[in-house]
Design a protein around this motif. Sequence first.
Motif, PDB file in Angstrom:
ATOM      1  N   LEU A  72      43.357  77.982  69.038  1.00 16.94           N
ATOM      2  CA  LEU A  72      44.707  78.418  68.698  1.00 16.94           C
ATOM      3  C   LEU A  72      45.480  77.334  67.967  1.00 16.94           C
ATOM      4  N   PHE A  73      45.162  76.082  68.253  1.00 20.54           N
ATOM      5  CA  PHE A  73      45.888  74.964  67.670  1.00 20.54           C
ATOM      6  C   PHE A  73      45.127  74.305  66.516  1.00 20.54           C
ATOM      7  N   SER A  74      43.978  74.830  66.178  1.00 20.13           N
ATOM      8  CA  SER A  74      43.172  74.240  65.122  1.00 20.13           C
ATOM      9  C   SER A  74      43.867  74.338  63.765  1.00 20.13           C
ATOM     10  N   LEU A  75      43.787  73.262  63.012  1.00 22.18           N
ATOM     11  CA  LEU A  75      44.315  73.240  61.642  1.00 22.18           C
ATOM     12  C   LEU A  75      43.195  72.978  60.639  1.00 22.18           C
ATOM     13  N   GLU A  76      41.970  73.297  61.033  1.00 24.43           N
ATOM     14  CA  GLU A  76      40.819  73.089  60.155  1.00 24.43           C
ATOM     15  C   GLU A  76      41.028  73.770  58.802  1.00 24.43           C
ATOM     16  N   ASN A  77      40.734  73.028  57.730  1.00 25.37           N
ATOM     17  CA  ASN A  77      40.812  73.521  56.352  1.00 25.37           C
ATOM     18  C   ASN A  77      42.228  73.823  55.887  1.00 25.37           C
ATOM     19  N   LYS A  78      43.221  73.359  56.633  1.00 21.94           N
ATOM     20  CA  LYS A  78      44.613  73.547  56.226  1.00 21.94           C
ATOM     21  C   LYS A  78      45.084  72.340  55.416  1.00 21.94           C
ATOM     22  N   ILE A  79      45.946  72.609  54.439  1.00 18.30           N
ATOM     23  CA  ILE A  79      46.596  71.565  53.658  1.00 18.30           C
ATOM     24  C   ILE A  79      48.026  71.457  54.159  1.00 18.30           C
ATOM     25  N   ALA A  80      48.376  70.295  54.694  1.00 17.60           N
ATOM     26  CA  ALA A  80      49.697  70.104  55.290  1.00 17.60           C
ATOM     27  C   ALA A  80      50.439  68.971  54.587  1.00 17.60           C
ATOM     28  N   LEU A  81      51.682  69.223  54.245  1.00 17.73           N
ATOM     29  CA  LEU A  81      52.518  68.206  53.621  1.00 17.73           C
ATOM     30  C   LEU A  81      53.651  67.847  54.580  1.00 17.73           C
ATOM     31  N   ILE A  82      53.797  66.563  54.867  1.00 15.80           N
ATOM     32  CA  ILE A  82      54.840  66.090  55.785  1.00 15.80           C
ATOM     33  C   ILE A  82      55.696  65.068  55.059  1.00 15.80           C
ATOM     34  N   THR A  83      56.991  65.312  54.956  1.00 15.33           N
ATOM     35  CA  THR A  83      57.882  64.336  54.336  1.00 15.33           C
ATOM     36  C   THR A  83      58.388  63.362  55.398  1.00 15.33           C
ATOM     37  N   GLY A  84      58.831  62.197  54.932  1.00 16.67           N
ATOM     38  CA  GLY A  84      59.274  61.169  55.865  1.00 16.67           C
ATOM     39  C   GLY A  84      58.162  60.750  56.811  1.00 16.67           C
ATOM     40  N   ALA A  85      56.958  60.604  56.265  1.00 15.06           N
ATOM     41  CA  ALA A  85      55.762  60.424  57.101  1.00 15.06           C
ATOM     42  C   ALA A  85      55.317  58.978  57.249  1.00 15.06           C
ATOM     43  N   SER A  86      56.120  58.033  56.798  1.00 17.17           N
ATOM     44  CA  SER A  86      55.686  56.634  56.856  1.00 17.17           C
ATOM     45  C   SER A  86      55.895  55.997  58.220  1.00 17.17           C
ATOM     46  N   LYS A 142      48.197  71.343  41.554  1.00 21.35           N
ATOM     47  CA  LYS A 142      47.119  71.044  40.622  1.00 21.35           C
ATOM     48  C   LYS A 142      45.892  70.516  41.346  1.00 21.35           C
ATOM     49  N   LYS A 143      46.108  69.661  42.347  1.00 20.23           N
ATOM     50  CA  LYS A 143      44.992  69.030  43.035  1.00 20.23           C
ATOM     51  C   LYS A 143      44.360  69.930  44.078  1.00 20.23           C
ATOM     52  N   HIS A 144      45.174  70.660  44.848  1.00 18.32           N
ATOM     53  CA  HIS A 144      44.659  71.425  45.984  1.00 18.32           C
ATOM     54  C   HIS A 144      44.691  72.943  45.781  1.00 18.32           C
ATOM     55  N   GLY A 145      45.505  73.397  44.858  1.00 14.32           N
ATOM     56  CA  GLY A 145      45.554  74.829  44.573  1.00 14.32           C
ATOM     57  C   GLY A 145      46.374  75.646  45.554  1.00 14.32           C
ATOM     58  N   ARG A 146      46.802  75.018  46.642  1.00 12.95           N
ATOM     59  CA  ARG A 146      47.580  75.758  47.640  1.00 12.95           C
ATOM     60  C   ARG A 146      48.249  74.763  48.595  1.00 12.95           C
ATOM     61  N   LEU A 147      49.137  75.307  49.417  1.00 15.35           N
ATOM     62  CA  LEU A 147      49.743  74.536  50.493  1.00 15.35           C
ATOM     63  C   LEU A 147      49.902  75.482  51.674  1.00 15.35           C
ATOM     64  N   ASP A 148      49.387  75.088  52.833  1.00 10.71           N
ATOM     65  CA  ASP A 148      49.430  75.947  54.017  1.00 10.71           C
ATOM     66  C   ASP A 148      50.570  75.602  54.964  1.00 10.71           C
ATOM     67  N   ILE A 149      50.938  74.327  54.995  1.00 10.18           N
ATOM     68  CA  ILE A 149      51.928  73.846  55.958  1.00 10.18           C
ATOM     69  C   ILE A 149      52.881  72.882  55.261  1.00 10.18           C
ATOM     70  N   LEU A 150      54.175  73.070  55.504  1.00  2.00           N
ATOM     71  CA  LEU A 150      55.179  72.134  55.024  1.00  2.00           C
ATOM     72  C   LEU A 150      56.069  71.726  56.189  1.00  2.00           C
ATOM     73  N   VAL A 151      56.256  70.433  56.361  1.00  5.13           N
ATOM     74  CA  VAL A 151      57.207  69.932  57.351  1.00  5.13           C
ATOM     75  C   VAL A 151      58.253  69.097  56.624  1.00  5.13           C
ATOM     76  N   ASN A 152      59.481  69.602  56.613  1.00  4.90           N
ATOM     77  CA  ASN A 152      60.599  68.878  56.023  1.00  4.90           C
ATOM     78  C   ASN A 152      61.192  67.960  57.089  1.00  4.90           C
ATOM     79  N   ASN A 153      60.683  66.730  57.125  1.00  6.73           N
ATOM     80  CA  ASN A 153      61.079  65.792  58.168  1.00  6.73           C
ATOM     81  C   ASN A 153      61.970  64.663  57.649  1.00  6.73           C
ATOM     82  N   ALA A 154      61.893  64.351  56.371  1.00  3.99           N
ATOM     83  CA  ALA A 154      62.679  63.245  55.823  1.00  3.99           C
ATOM     84  C   ALA A 154      64.173  63.496  56.037  1.00  3.99           C
TER      85      ALA A 154
END
Length: 253
Positions: A3-17, A81-93
């Motif tokens: 249920l919690f698996s994120l296999e093969n997902k593309i996730a973008l996280i802002t403010g991730a440093s 261009k690089k991944h062709g898609r985005l599955d997850i976005l986290v606006n954290n910044a």
Amino acid sequence: MSLFSLENKIALITGASRGIGESMALTFAEYGAHCILVSRKLDGLEAVVEKIRAKGGSAEAMACNMGEIEQIQQLMDAVEKKHGRLDILVNNAAANPYFGEMLQAEPWAWEKTHDVNLKGPFFMTQRAAKMMKEKGLGGAIVNVSSVNGVRPAQMQGIYSVTKAALISMTLAFAKELAPFNIRVNALLPGMTETKFSSAITENEAISKAVISMIPLKRIAAPSEMAGAALYLVSEASSYTTGTCLVCDGGMLA
């Protein structure tokens, strides 16, 4: 676990440093996602990327100022261009450059806080949702707001206003995007031990006052927000959209 698996997902996280964003990235990668880590500067991001790779995860770093729409467009162009898609976005910044009374605030304080905390997440969400809709695969978007968006904090009025607006934005996008199986939720952290909150947590008098209002009687670790975020971006929350998940040790109870 599935249920919690994120296999093969593309996730973008802002403010991730660092802080909450770093903990989210480490957790998402552990559960199988390829993580795109975003911040204004690459230096801090590269260190997090190395941590993820050292544990067998997959990640990359991209620089972007969340207050600049042109940079947001360039970032999302590069992701598509690089991944062709985005599955997850986290606006954290987020930004909180002004600590003081709203009556004394100058325009720069409003503009800087608004640009990073609201304008950036809006246009990140808009572009990500368009990509998700076009691909027809659905997606999950999480906006990191704050308990201040529900109960404004003293001397943090402008920050609190932008976080309240972010909650409203979350609800509006959730309704609009639900037909495309794009879920939009908000995470509302309470006081958390990060560099962002160090002005409060490192001040003994203020820290004691804050802790006195928290039933669990302590300040959260960044990792304690990662599990909540994992729930919101995984199939475990497949029927959850337009919600505000509060993680505050009971402060708003």
